[in-house]
Structures are given as structure tokens and as C-alpha cells.
Write an enzyme that holds these catalytic residues in place. Structure first.
Site, mmCIF file in Angstrom:
data_model
loop_
_atom_site.group_PDB
_atom_site.id
_atom_site.type_symbol
_atom_site.label_atom_id
_atom_site.label_comp_id
_atom_site.label_asym_id
_atom_site.label_seq_id
_atom_site.Cartn_x
_atom_site.Cartn_y
_atom_site.Cartn_z
ATOM 1 C CB CYS A 1 52.304 26.542 -93.763
ATOM 2 S SG CYS A 1 53.872 25.826 -93.279
ATOM 3 C CD GLU B 1 61.101 27.047 -91.901
ATOM 4 O OE1 GLU B 1 60.431 27.466 -92.850
ATOM 5 O OE2 GLU B 1 60.688 27.041 -90.734
#
Lengths: 670, 670
Positions: B412, B316
Site C-alpha cells: 500500500c 498497526e
């Protein structure tokens, strides 16, 4: 299905002396086999450890230790032995044969009394066949059998093949439809085509039946793999397998319902090869149609222009129709070899040249891309576009190596390339009835055993540098009746010339075919064109000369517009050879270059480049990066400035032989 | 460093009534907060289970069970509470406050007597801080602290912030340079900026010192994480972490040596935000320069045109300069939020409008792309190009969802989007000395507390549908001396008009700045342009009217030619809004479309589309796919046939609100 499958001829009857291929084939005996032998014996400094031979010594009780490497580590030895066998078949070599014999003794020493042969399970003793999904036991057995048959055919020595027959007999006793037997099948196909080979060599029907059983039971629902304990417990050998659906290994539905190529590309084409073998042998027309359908799906939807397959690295797999990204693809060397194997079989069965067109594409491009001109460095993954800076820093491309490696921990590809190079004859040439098929135009000599006598043919060619093929015939008998079938590659259809003894031959089309070569002097003699082959049937005299001129001129090739990744782009081919642009010739930022397809493609001979290479030079334009300051914003209203330029392309097969650098096959069109 | 950091003003002083933003912000109280509350309580059918509240009940002994979800599952609750706090700050809501109080009681009930607060470790009892690399304990603590400070500021209730101060005190007793303390730091930064907030709220220097310590010790060699037992034993919480280098979490070298943004994008920008906070507070000029350098590296090398970051899914993370693939990127919603946070801080510290340009880009595009117009579906990953058929079948894009999801196991992003929407005021507006900064042109009312009295401002705007901004001023005192700073976005530089009470204002450049707005009637009054802001300093009367007209006309934007993925392409922007093309408006095969940039971009108002949307219509051409037969070969000499066409674009923020379909931001230029 045509009445009879075409046959290989013994490799010892095919002598290749080809300017292009000798660069690679010539290395097999002198460099690659000794080098790979050192590799599987862990004697090459700097290479990843293989543990291959060590595992056999440990399993055979000659050495203490445990198993190291992957579950299918044994196959590297098998493929090395298969390659060695092909090499010995072509040319005796006492030293090599001694080495091979010693390796075989080690292997047999690791075989268990009941025939079971697999160092991973023998050493670790966790039991047999409890994880067919991942365990690769049948895959490994398949490679052993292939090697053993090749070795027996090459040397006449039956020790290894007898040992593998014992292994196969054991498998027949364990697997099958009968009660009490395992109703499973391999996660990684390979055993099917190997059992077919062993059946052909021994004549023992059991092996064919077991191959057929593995195909019949595959993908039956509920899927066998889901019932296995490792799967049930989530204790995977390969952690990513938990994410893979059953389509990964072509087991999501029965084969009869599989009409699109899915899943792991190597598994797929190995499976389809076995399907074709069994279908042809048992006369199963339906399964053969299925093979053809799967092949069409690959070739019309899922194959790169370089003859490679496998659009995604994760799962090393096929994705969806027309999805062919050029820089994140897998395009494994082994998958291309499998595609050549599958296509070669379909050609042998159907005599349709379209299959051989794909064999040629695969062998002239991706097979060779997999190996460096030094014979000691290999690619596993073969992208069509590479920017080293990006491939090394963007983990989406972490499977891509920007330089060929000495060896890999999982080293299926290097020895697979070797065995393919060593057995090129099996792709070049076939016989069937009174017909000799010339498929690939490598220069050399062939002695084809035909019913009326051996037909010796001397092929002169420097293909695809030129399309000039000269075949001089030397029949065993005077005025020997024989049919010579010459492949007319699809790219040259309608643009070729055929002469026999200087007389132009007119070509009659068959029912489905074209009518060509009508112009010019007509000798009265005719050839017949049928499905990609020119058939010349006559009584041949010693010294008869066939002259075939193919149109290999450089050409621009476009992708089907459904291939999004190639839209707006063009590539260059010469005959079956795909060309690519390298940073070494053109500087960096190949993505900023455009080709003017209205200008001609010029030919440039480079005798000193990469062992002698015909290059293509095109006109175009490129972004002037001197106008791009290092402080320039990422996004602005500023249109890039282009400058006219010339760009040079080399064969894709030879890329990355001059150090690390950008490479690109598909270029933007101006 | 400018003398004083600009301050937020209380959210209750900012009332947004904006046509564009109300579509989203209006949902926070009515839809998103109740919906997310149901989600974290596992009451939404069809959504992935979160276990968030359950974990607190288990940790607090109210329920039997074990911990479920990720190690940082607590943070979803914290972010929900933070969003609820912002909402309560803007508008009291007894019901919401009661729910939040109950959640806070549950949280405090799960806190251990010494202040430690983390359900994962409390429930599983494996020990504390033994895996800072992966464990997210400090990250989780950071989010708790942020929520607690926000809640105290909103409600005046100190229970939660006291509990989090106890947690912070405990952390101060455990971490630090002193002997006997842990000399580690968080794998995932966040605690740094949270400790700064707590320090600002409480005035307690210890918190600032600990934040500074975490920054000082980060990346010191040998790297702390390598000494941790999980790392040493290879027993990773997240299996992929074993492949990650220490650059993944910005720990491969001391921060002072980090001048390029590297690693996990969210970690990076959260870290840099904390660095900026601490640097400004401690007057550390060197660290501030470093923040600016890191920001420049992101914005000039590693940011998408949509204000998103993170070019690769695996890790990521940031990759290398100019590597910005449009369909395999990660571009996580949280990373964009982090970039807005970081940029907002740098603006507050430096008063340079370039930072606010990036805030605007991030908020107007990727923040909103992350949430559906129904407030109940979310994107985690925000590609700039999506072909659902490919994204769903090519595992290279397995991180890409082709439709927004109800919730994610690792969730998240959704509550992060919520807390950002709920606190837009903190980005819109700042005060410093006698100056009120208008950064973002959302319509509404602001009561700015300035030294000489409250300045009430009514902003009329429908930005970026129009560039017409009208600000009516209502000072508390007559002829109140105040400076109003209006952001002049970079895209409109040199193309704007500024009037006060109908009189055109000429703008004087400062030392570094531009000189603009000189033409036309000169009122004699001057504004000063300085680093992206127009400063109007005068004595204001009730009813004074500032008229700012920005040039938001649709424009073509090019990528820097070093961004290979954007070469030959163009995108459309209106003000800060990036536009995109959807299959819903344009049919499939957007890759086969080209834009004629010599033709104008037409404006089309669609009151019924996506809650009222200004569309762009361009001329161009597209491949005629009717001419592409399904049997057409993959590769041929056939050039694609193009047809003229019109293409329609909608704001990227609104894509994927009409079902699944292709989407593309960058289009080929004709």
C-alpha cells in the site's frame, strides 16, 4: 571436569526456617498445593479452565469427552505431583499423599498398554510422534518421569515410577539410531534430563543412551522437523510455528556447533541441563565445555539483572547479544527456573561458585516475582519495567500482565514455581566426598550425610536483610573430619569476614583465586578460597561455630554499556536481591525520576510492608508534573523542570503485591 | 465553520522547481512511475510478486488463473493510476497516458455488468460484501474512484470515471438505510472520502448521501461486523483479526461518541478525512468539532515528532495517550499520508494554520523517509530509532526493515507515496474567494485563478535550508486586488520578517492572534495575522515582491514529559525538518551518545552528501567503548566512562540512504 558430580541430599534432611523464604515456601503445603490441585481440577471460580485432570479421566475411559487445553496440558499435573513429592519428602502428609496416589492412579489409567502416555494423542487418536516439532509428547513424557522419580524418592512407592519406566522403555523401543526407529527428537527438550534422572534412579543404561541419542541427533542436517507432515503441509498446531526457524528449538545445527544460546529460552535451558547431565555422566569433556560456553553466552550477554532470560515475547526467545529491553521482554518464570536448573548442574559438576551466583540471582528475584505473597496469583512474564496504562493498551506488550493471574490456559509457570519452591533444598546444599557445600544462606537445619558420619548444621541467617551467617555444627562423631564449603557470593568478594569459634580465619588463595581475609587476628588456622567457595577443613566438635559476614550493603549496579536499554541508568541491589521502584511508594511517572548516585542509599525497615521488608531510600530528582499542563504540546523548546525528591525501592521479588501500578528496576542516573 | 472550504487549484498551474523536493518529485515521472508499473506487472527481478495486473487479466477473462495477493491488491493499481493522473495533469506524456489507458481498459474489462469491480471477489466468486470487516471491497472501490476522478480531471477522458460512477451507483443500490439494503459499512474506511470526490466531480447527491450513511451507521450497536458469517464462524481472512476489538476499525461505538483516535491508524485518518469532507459539505458543525477533537487528540497525544502515527505494530494502531516508543512503533508511511490528508482538509475548512503545520511535518519527514533517493526502495514502517542488529534479531521489531525494500507483498505504501509526491500542489496551495494561500514554501511558479484575474507568483526558496522566501507577483490585471495569505509556521512565530517591495510590514493581530513584526521601518501598510497566516491585502502590480524570512535556525526540541520514551532526551529540528543521527556519520552505539544542549548547533553544508544536505553538528560526549572489554560482565559497579565528542545529524527524511546502520532521532541530553 572434576572427578565427581556433587550430590543432593535428601530433602527430608533440610529444614528451612527462614524469615524471607518462609513467606513463600511456607505456603507450598498450606496454600499452593491445595490451590493448584483445585485449579487442575477446575474448581477455582474465575480462573481459566485447565481440563488437566479431566483429560486423564477421558483418556482413561472414566469420562466421555474430548481433549481440552494445549498439547502439553498433562505436564501441569506432572509438575504438581513433582511438587507434592518434594513436599512429602520433607514432611509426611497422609491427606496429600492420598490425593497424589489418586492422581497417579488416574494417570496410569490413561496409559496405553505399550506404555505410551499422553492424553492429547490418546484421546484424539491422530497417531504418535508425527509432529515432534510441535507435539510436546517427549516433553510431556519427561515431566511425567521427573514427577515419578521424585514421588518414588519421597514415598518409596514405585507404582508411578514403574509406569514411567514402562513409558521410557517404550520410547527406547521407538527412538534411536537403529534402522526402523524414529531418528527424531523433541521440539521441546526436557526428556533428556528426565531420562538421566530415571537412569540414576533405576541404573538402567538404556535411558542414558536414549538421552544421549536425542542430543546427538539434534540439529543434524537436513533437519528432521522439516520432514514432518505437519510442517510439510503447513498444518501447524501453533500457527506462529510456521514463522519460526529451526533455531527456535535449537535444531538449526548440531549441538556441537551451537555456541550461543538461541531460540526459545525455556527449551534452551532445559536442553542445556540435559546436556550437562549427560556430559558429566559420560565424561564428555567437549560437551561440557559447550555447556559452559552456552552458559557464559547467556550470563555475559543475554541475562537480565533479575536473573531472567528471553528478551522477546514472540518466540519467547533469546534475541541477540546485549539486547535486553526492559518492558517488552518475556523473561518467563519457567526460563528462570530452567536457568537455575542448568546453573545448578554446572555447579555440581565443576564446583565453581559463579554458577551458584546465577542460581541465587534467579531464585531471589524472578522465581519469586512469579508468585504473589498470597500464593494464589502468578506471573508468567516478568518485565523489569511496567506502566499498566501502556502495557494494557499497547499490543507490543500484550504478553505482559499488569497483575498476577489466578491461572493461565497455558499454565506451565505456576506449578514450575511450586516444584522449585518445594525443592529449594536441592539448590541450597550439596555434598561431595567429605565436603558439605552451603550454597544459599537460608536459615534452618541440615543433616548432611558425610562419609565419617552425619553433620548436623544449624544455620542462623536473615539474608539478605543482613549478611550475618552463623553456622553451628553438630557432627555425629567427636572431632569429625569434614570440609565445609561456604559460598562467597561474587558481590561480596574481598569484603567479608570469616571466624571459627570466634577466631578470625585467614584465607589462602588457590592457584586461580584471590587472597583475602588476611587482616586481623589470625588463629593460625586457614581456609582455602577456590572458585567462589571458602573451604574449611578441620576436625569438628559439637557446637563449633562458623561466623561468616557478607557485605550485603545496598549498592548501585550499572549495566554493561553495550546493553543499550540500561545506558544512563542504574539499579539498586542488596546481596542477590534486585530492588525496584513502585508507584505505590513513589507515585506515577517513574520514568521522570532520576537517582543521585553520589548520595548514600539509606535503609528503611518496614515490618508491616509486604510481610516485613527492608526498603532502600535514595535521593534524586523528578520532573515536576504539576508544571506540565494537559494542553501542553507534545514537542516544544521547553525543558522539563526537575525537583529534588526521595525515592523508595522494594525487592523486585515482591513487586505488584499492592495492586496495579508502575514499576521500574533501572532508573535514570542524575 | 468558515463560510467556504478552500479549493485546490489545478495541478497544471503549479510548477515546482525546488532544490530539496526535486530530489523526490523529479523522480516521479522518470523513475518511480515506470518502476512501479514494472512492479505491478511483476517485471522487477528480486521484488516480491504483486500479481496486480495479472489479477485484472484473470478477472476480465483474458488469462486463466486465480487471484493472488491480498484482498485489496487492486488498490496498488488504483494508486498508481491516481499518481499517473496527477503526473499527466502537470505535464502531458503520451507514453504514460497510453499505458494508463491500457490499464484502465483492463480494469473496466474486469468490471461485472452491474458495476461491481473487485478482482478478488470476481475471481474467487465467494459472494460479495459478506465480510465487510476484513474484505476491503469498499476500500478498494474507494481507491478506484479516487483514481478515476483524478484521471478525468487530468485528461478530460471520462471512460474510467464513468465506469467508477457505475460502481458507485451499484454501491448506492446495495448499501443504505432502506429496508433490503445492507446496513453495513467498510472495515477499512476510504470509500467515504472517495464518494465525496465523486460527488464533487459529478454533482450527484447520491454519492454524498452514501458517504454520510457510512459515517452515520458506523459503530452503531450491536456492531454490524459481529454479525458477519466469517466473524461468527471464526474463519478469518486475516488470522490476527480474531484478536482485534471493534475499536481496531473505529466501530466500537458511533462516531459521535468517538473523541479519541483509536485503532488502526490508517483506517482512522482515512475515516476522519471522509468525516471532514462530509461535515464541511453538509454543514454538520457537530461532526466537524468531532474531527477537530480527534485531530487534537492525535497531534497533542499520539503523534511522533516526525509527523508519523501508530505506536504499535500489532494492529498497526494507535495505543494510548503519550505512548510513543521510538523503536517498536509502526509509523506507517500510509498513516502519515492519511494524517496529511486529514489535516489538509481541516485547514481547507477552518483556515487554521496549525493543521498545515502538521501537513508540513508529515510531508517533510515521514513521507520522504518512506522512499529512497533512488526512487526504487521504500519503507512501510518508519521507526525513530533503529539498531539493525537488534531489529533483525529481536522479533518484537520484526515489522521493522533495516533497509528500504524494492516492494512489499502488501504494497500500500509505495504507490501512496507516489500519488502524494505527484500531488504536492494540493497541499502547497489553496484559493478561497479573493485569497491565495501559500502553505508550503517549495520554490516554483503558481498561477492562481482568483476572481479578478490569474495571479502568477514566482516563489524563490531553498527551504528549510534557509528561511528566505521571495515571492514575486505577476497579476493578470494591473493593480489587481487580491489577498495573499502566507503561512507562518508555529516554530517561527514571533521570529520572522515580512517586507513588501522592500518595506517592512507591520502585522496586526486579529482577535485571537499575536501581534508581531512591529519593530523596524513601518511602511504604513499592515498585514493581519490570523491563525498561523499572514494576510496581505492590497492592489498588486506586476513585479511586486514579498519577502518573508522565517527563522529556520537549528533548534533543540523536547518531548512533553508525559512521553516517557523521550524523557531525558532531545532532538534537533530545522524548520519542519527533524534531524537524526546515523552510524554512517557517528559510528555505532548512538545510545551511548549525549548532546550538550548548552553548546550551539553548528551548520555544515555537505554538497556531496545525499544530493546536497545541510547537516547539524553538535557537541556532546559518548561512552568510550574501547574501555568496555568483551569479557566485561553484564552488570557491575563500574560506571561508564564518557569522552567529549562531536556528533553530526542529517535530515530524518534522508536516513538509510547509505546502507544499513544505526539511526536515532531522540538523543540523550548531557
Amino acid at each position: 571436569m572434576d572427578e565427581k558430580r556433587l550430590q543432593n541430599i535428601p530433602l527430608r534432611n533440610i529444614h528451612i526456617h527462614d524469615q524471607f523464604w518462609d513467606k513463600y515456601i511456607g505456603l507450598v503445603e498450606s496454600v499452593i498445593l491445595p490451590f493448584e490441585w483445585d485449579l487442575i481440577n477446575d474448581r477455582v471460580p474465575g480462573a481459566e479452565k485447565s481440563y488437566c485432570m479431566q483429560n486423564f479421566r477421558v483418556a482413561g475411559g472414566l469420562e466421555k469427552g474430548t481433549h481440552q487445553g494445549t498439547v502439553f496440558q498433562d505436564t501441569d499435573v506432572a509438575k504438581w505431583l513433582e511438587a507434592a513429592a518434594y513436599s512429602l519428602a520433607k514432611k509426611p502428609d497422609q491427606e496429600l499423599e492420598k490425593t497424589a496416589d489418586a492422581a497417579i492412579d488416574l494417570i496410569i489409567g490413561a496409559q496405553e498398554p505399550d506404555g505410551y502416555l499422553n492424553t492429547y494423542n490418546t484421546i484424539l487418536g491422530k497417531g504418535r510422534f508425527y509432529d515432534l516439532f510441535e507435539g510436546h509428547e517427549l516433553y510431556t513424557a519427561g515431566h511425567m518421569i521427573e514427577a515419578a522419580v521424585a514421588y518414588a524418592e519421597a514415598t518409596g512407592k514405585r507404582k508411578f515410577v514403574n509406569s514411567c519406566a514402562k513409558l521410557a522403555d517404550y520410547l527406547c523401543s521407538v527412538f534411536g539410531p537403529e534402522e526402523g526407529k524414529i531418528h527424531g527428537y523433541p521440539g521441546h527438550p526436557e526428556i533428556e534430563l528426565a531420562l538421566y534422572k530415571l537412569y540414576k534412579y533405576t541404573g538402567k543404561q538404556d535411558y542414558l543412551r536414549l538421552a544421549q541419542y536425542f542430543l546427538d541427533v539434534r540439529g543434524q542436517q537436513p533437519c528432521y522437523f522439516l520432514s514432518e507432515s505437519n510442517y510439510q503441509n503447513g498444518t501447524f498446531i501453533f500457527k506462529e510455528f510456521k514463522d519460526f526457524g529451526m533455531d527456535y528449538c535449537q535444531a538449526d545445527r548440531p549441538l556441537a556447533e551451537q555456541d550461543k544460546a538461541e531460540g526459545h529460552a525455556v527449551r534452551a535451558v532445559y536442553l542445556y541441563s540435559g546436556m550437562a547431565d549427560v556430559a558429566a555422566e559420560t565424561g564428555d569433556e567437549r560437551m561440557l565445555r559447550q555447556c559452559e560456553m552456552l552458559w557464559e553466552n547467556i550470563v555475559r550477554r543475554k541475562m537480565y539483572v533479575t536473573g531472567s532470560i528471553g528478551s522477546a515475547a514472540y518466540g519467547e526467545r533469546f534475541t541477540t547479544d546485549y539486547d535486553l529491553p526492559n518492558n517488552t521482554n518475556y523473561s518467563e518464570s519457567c526460563a528462570t527456573i530452567g536457568l537455575a536448573m542448568f546453573s545448578n548442574r554446572l555447579f555440581q559438576i565443576t564446583k565453581d561458585g559463579k554458577y551458584m551466583d546465577v542460581v541465587e540471582l534467579a531464585l531471589y528475584n524472578t522465581l519469586l516475582s512469579g508468585i504473589a505473597l498470597d500464593g494464589r496469583h502468578f506471573f508468567y512474564v516478568n518485565p523489569l519495567e511496567c506502566v499498566p496504562e501502556v502495557a494494557e493498551h499497547n499490543p507490543t506488550m500484550r504478553h505482559v500482565k499488569t497483575e498476577r493471574q489466578l491461572w493461565f490456559g497455558c499454565a506451565c509457570c505456576p506449578p514450575n514455581i511450586t516444584r522449585t519452591l518445594a525443592s529449594m533444598g536441592n539448590y541450597m546444599f550439596h555434598v561431595g566426598g567429605n565436603t558439605a557445600y552451603l550454597n544459599l544462606y537460608l536459615a534452618g537445619e541440615i543433616e548432611a550425610p558425610l562419609p565419617e558420619g552425619t553433620m548436623r548444621m544449624t544455620v542462623e541467617a536473615d539474608y539478605p536483610a543482613t549478611g550475618r551467617i552463623r553456622i553451628c555444627l553438630h557432627p555425629e562423631k567427636s572431632r569429625q573430619d569434614a570440609e565445609i564449603a561456604l559460598r562467597l557470593p561474587a558481590y561480596s568478594a574481598g569484603r567479608y569476614q570469616l571466624l571459627v569459634n570466634g577466631q578470625r580465619i585467614s584465607v589462602a588463595k588457590d592457584d586461580a583465586g584471590h587472597e583475602e581475609n588476611r587482616r586481623g587476628i589470625d588463629s593460625g588456622e586457614r581456609a582455602v578460597y577456590r572458585k567462589g567457595y571458602l573451604y574449611l577443613n578441620r576436625r569438628w566438635q559439637d557446637g563449633d561455630l562458623i561466623e561468616l559476614d557478607l557485605d550485603v550493603a545496598f549498592r548501585f549496579v550499572y549495566g554493561n554499556p553495550k546493553v543499550r536499554d540500561d545506558i544512563g541508568k542504574v539499579c539498586i541491589m542488596r546481596g542477590p536481591s534486585v530492588y525496584c521502584f513502585e508507584e505505590a511508594d513513589n507515585g506515577a511517572y517513574l520514568a521522570g525520576c532520576r537517582i543521585d548516585t553520589s548520595a548514600p542509599i539509606c535503609t528503611e525497615e518496614n515490618p508491616d510492608l509486604l510481610g516485613g521488608t527492608l526498603c532502600a531510600v535514595v535521593s534524586g530528582s523528578r520532573i515536576d508534573y504539576r508544571s506540565v499542563g494537559s494542553d501542553e504540546p507534545l514537542y516544544s523548546a521547553k525543558r522539563p523542570v526537575y525537583q529534588p525528591c526521595h525515592l523508595k525501592a522494594i525487592p523486585y521479588a515482591c513487586w505488584n503485591n499492592r495492586g496495579k501500578g508502575e514499576m521500574q528496576v533501572w532508573m535514570r542516573e542524575e
